[in-house]
Scaffold this active site. Structure first.
Site, mmCIF file in Angstrom:
data_model
loop_
_atom_site.group_PDB
_atom_site.id
_atom_site.type_symbol
_atom_site.label_atom_id
_atom_site.label_comp_id
_atom_site.label_asym_id
_atom_site.label_seq_id
_atom_site.Cartn_x
_atom_site.Cartn_y
_atom_site.Cartn_z
ATOM 1 N N GLU A 1 0.881 -1.176 0.000
ATOM 2 C CA GLU A 1 0.000 0.000 0.000
ATOM 3 C C GLU A 1 0.906 1.210 0.000
ATOM 4 O O GLU A 1 1.625 1.457 0.974
ATOM 5 C CB GLU A 1 -0.862 0.041 1.267
ATOM 6 N N ASP B 1 -4.978 9.075 11.027
ATOM 7 C CA ASP B 1 -3.687 8.495 11.370
ATOM 8 C C ASP B 1 -3.155 8.946 12.713
ATOM 9 O O ASP B 1 -3.348 10.076 13.137
ATOM 10 C CB ASP B 1 -2.662 8.847 10.282
ATOM 11 N N TYR C 1 -10.584 -4.213 3.604
ATOM 12 C CA TYR C 1 -9.686 -3.842 4.700
ATOM 13 C C TYR C 1 -10.535 -3.699 5.964
ATOM 14 O O TYR C 1 -11.309 -2.748 6.093
ATOM 15 C CB TYR C 1 -9.000 -2.525 4.348
#
Lengths: 260, 405
Positions: free
Chosen positions: A41, A52, A167
């Site tokens: 990725e 994040d 995912y």
């Protein structure tokens, strides 16, 4: 060889492209593939990475300080594809850099670079119509995130629109290391199986062989992100590929039946 | 099987869209919470008991309705339109922000959430949130950029006094944008137990709609008060625009009255280069930031630009999506006033009317100083005075050289 997992569990490695440099990202990606990563990725650094944790925030800041752009990231993708034709390759980005690049241009250039799929962190299925149309047009796999908080009807929609793999986020929260995997992950993967036959990769907080073995019990693949990015942060640029390769070997992946 | 969620209609026709703007661009983890919030908000809107409790608090706790004050000396001095000030600055906690904080905190309580988080720029939304959490007995965490904590220190201390935890944010430009990102990281982590009390008409649906609805009282009152005082609608309404909550509240009821000119004033900062201002409509292009599609100040690679304004509350790279739609349709005009003009406006209003406006609101006053003289004596101009300037005394002392013996 689009997005197939040769290991059990399959291994997806996330890298923030351009950290510490574009050349280093290429070398690290190739070393990771050779050490056993099934899918890379390739993360497009963004100024405001709200999904994040601190590790990827810092990596993004370093990459942006070097002027890394989406165009640069696609060039790294092209080089990875040229050097390792069989590896899986996903472009991982927040939506705004893609919008600024132009959705159609992005689709064309990602496909031309040899990417297999795209994952947009802040893209949900309800907003995805124009994005899905472009992915379809150039035959790129849209990979969506599924969360422990997603109710069944959302998982069903996510399953319907995902290609390549899904995912599954291991827990509520941002990217980054954790000590123990919660029960959330297994339950989410089991719920996803009701709606999809696609491989399911579990990510967020996977950082060691113990986690990998645990996830292998219920999922098809693991995503290792922050642990790798942190390793890159703490390695000299010329040593990072070797460190990453050793780390991956230490995860003790088995060759899958398919690869034997 | 066809998806049950993805609609076939064009996105513009869906709720949460203002023309092509708005929508929901968030990590999947937050989606269930946003849907829950949207549904609960719809139920609360239709619930007479909820509305009555909110109305009672707005009146008895916050001080609504706020006066519509005729600024006689200022009007005479400028020699143009009659200038009215909508006195949101007189509300409890010192700004319009309390309208939305009360509404959302009641919603949080209704949803059984015991922990509330918020972001703040100038600190006015943080103070309002800390206040309503104290009132309702909710745990409160406020994220604030460290640059803003320094320039709005008084509000930091107020929040702490009210029992809130203020968490300094050190990432990025250390201002409002970074505080929102950090609040969203907290929310995505604690989404099952935590209510995110967003303070402007920004972010993912339903926030822009919900926040606007909670500030709609501003234009409702304005209309009623003008009919009473003047027997007619105003010619011009001016409001400052950061995220755009006070402006959308002041504009909303007048949107169908096309003869009323609506002017939003952005922060012109200290220059016209990218990074020197927060004028999204002159320097930005449509994009996605923090959950919504709107105008965004960004570079050619889609990275969000730094912004600057003397007023922390206007110092933000994007703008509420409903303003983006009003801009594109031409229904509202957007302009900017720079730091110096805002500081001059503070002094002017203080010395002609005895009213000290917040630096944010001073941008609207600055625009009024420019527009009013071009109008006729029978024309009516309303400035939404969104907040009071006590919080800015540190900056004002420095900028206007008020210290010394």
């Amino acid at each position: 060889m689009a997005l197939q997992f040769q290991h059990k569990p399959g291994l997806v490695i996330y890298l923030t492209a351009g950290d510490p440099s574009l050349e280093a990202t290429l070398a690290i990606a190739l070393a990771a593939i050779d050490a056993g990563a099934d899918v890379i990725e390739l993360g497009v650094p963004f100024s405001d990475p709200l999904a994040d944790g601190p590790v990827i925030q810092r990596a993004s800041e370093r990459a942006l300080a070097k002027g890394t752009s989406l165009k640069d990231v696609l060039e790294v993708a092209r080089k990875i594809r040229a050097a390792r034709p069989a590896a899986g390759l996903v472009i991982f980005s927040y939506y705004n850099p893609i919008l600024r690049y132009g959705l159609a241009n992005f689709a064309d250039d990602s496909a031309a670079a040899g990417a297999d799929g795209v994952l947009v962190t802040d893209m949900i299925v309800e907003e995805a119509a124009p994005y899905l149309k472009e992915m379809e047009r150039v035959n790129l796999a849209p990979v969506f995130l599924a969360a422990p908080t997603s109710p069944d009807e959302r998982l069903q929609a996510i399953a319907t629109h995902s290609k390549g793999f899904i995912y599954a986020i291991s827990r509520t929260g941002i990217t980054g290391k954790q000590q123990n995997l919660t029960a959330d992950a297994a339950e989410l993967v089991n719920r996803l199986r009701r709606w999809s036959k696609l491989p399911v990769a579990v990510g967020f907080g996977i950082s060691n062989a113990g986690h990998v073995a645990q996830v292998a019990e219920f999922a098809d693949a693991v995503v290792v992100g922050s642990a790798i990015v942190e390793l890159v942060e703490h390695s000299a640029p010329d040593e990072a590929p070797g460190s990453v390769a050793r780390f991956i070997k230490g995860l003790h992946l088995e060759q899958s039946v398919l690869a034997r | 099987m066809a998806s049950v969620i993805v609609p076939t209609a064009p996105s513009e026709s869906r709720p949460g869209r203002f023309g092509i703007y708005g929508g929901r661009y968030v990590p999947e983890t937050l989606m269930a919470a946003l849907v829950e919030l949207e549904q609960e908000y719809e139920r609360a809107k239709a619930d007479a008991a909820f509305q009555a409790e909110l109305a009672d608090l707005l009146h008895n706790f916050a001080g609504r309705p706020t006066p519509l004050y005729f600024a006689k000396r200022l009007s005479e001095e400028l020699g143009g339109a009659k200038i009215y000030l909508k006195r949101e600055d007189l509300l409890h906690t010192g700004a319009h922000k309390i309208n939305n904080a009360l509404g959302q905190a009641l919603l949080a309580k209704r949803m059984g959430k015991k922990r509330v988080i918020a972001e703040t720029g100038a600190g006015q939304h943080g103070v309002a949130t800390a206040t309503v959490c104290a009132l309702l007995g909710l745990e409160c965490v406020v994220y604030m950029g460290e640059v803003d904590m320094v320039r709005q220190e008084l509000n930091v201390m107020r929040m702490r006094l009210l029992g809130a935890e203020v968490r300094g944010v050190t990432s990025g430009s250390k201002t409002l944008k970074d505080a929102i990102s950090e609040a969203m990281r907290d929310w995505v982590t604690n989404v099952r137990t935590t209510y995110y009390l967003l303070g402007s008409a920004l972010g993912a649906h339903p926030y822009p709609t919900m926040v606007r609805d909670f500030h709609r009282c501003i234009s409702l009152e304005m209309k009623e008060q003008l009919m009473e005082k003047e027997g007619r609608l105003p010619n011009v309404i001016i409001a400052c625009v950061g995220g755009g909550s006070n402006a959308i509240g002041a504009f909303y009821e007048f949107i169908p009255n096309r003869e009323v000119r609506l002017i939003g004033v952005e922060a012109g900062g200290r220059g016209t280069g990218l990074g020197e201002h927060a004028a999204r409509f002159s320097g930005g292009v449509p994009g996605v930031l923090q959950g919504t599609f709107s105008y965004v100040l960004q570079d050619e690679n889609g990275q969000i630009a730094q912004t600057h304004s003397v007023s922390a509350g206007l110092d933000y790279a994007s703008i509420g999506p409903e303003h983006a739609a009003l801009h594109d349709s031409g229904r509202a005009d957007y302009t900017s006033q720079d730091d110096a003009a805002a500081l001059d406006a503070v002094v002017k209003l203080a010395r002609t009317e005895g009213i000290l406006p917040a630096l944010e609101s001073a941008h609207a006053v600055a625009e009024a100083l420019k527009v009013a003289p071009t109008m006729q004596p029978h024309d009516i101009l309303v400035v939404n005075l969104s907040g009071r300037g006590d919080k800015d005394m540190g900056i004002l002392a420095q900028e206007l050289k008020l210290q010394g013996v």
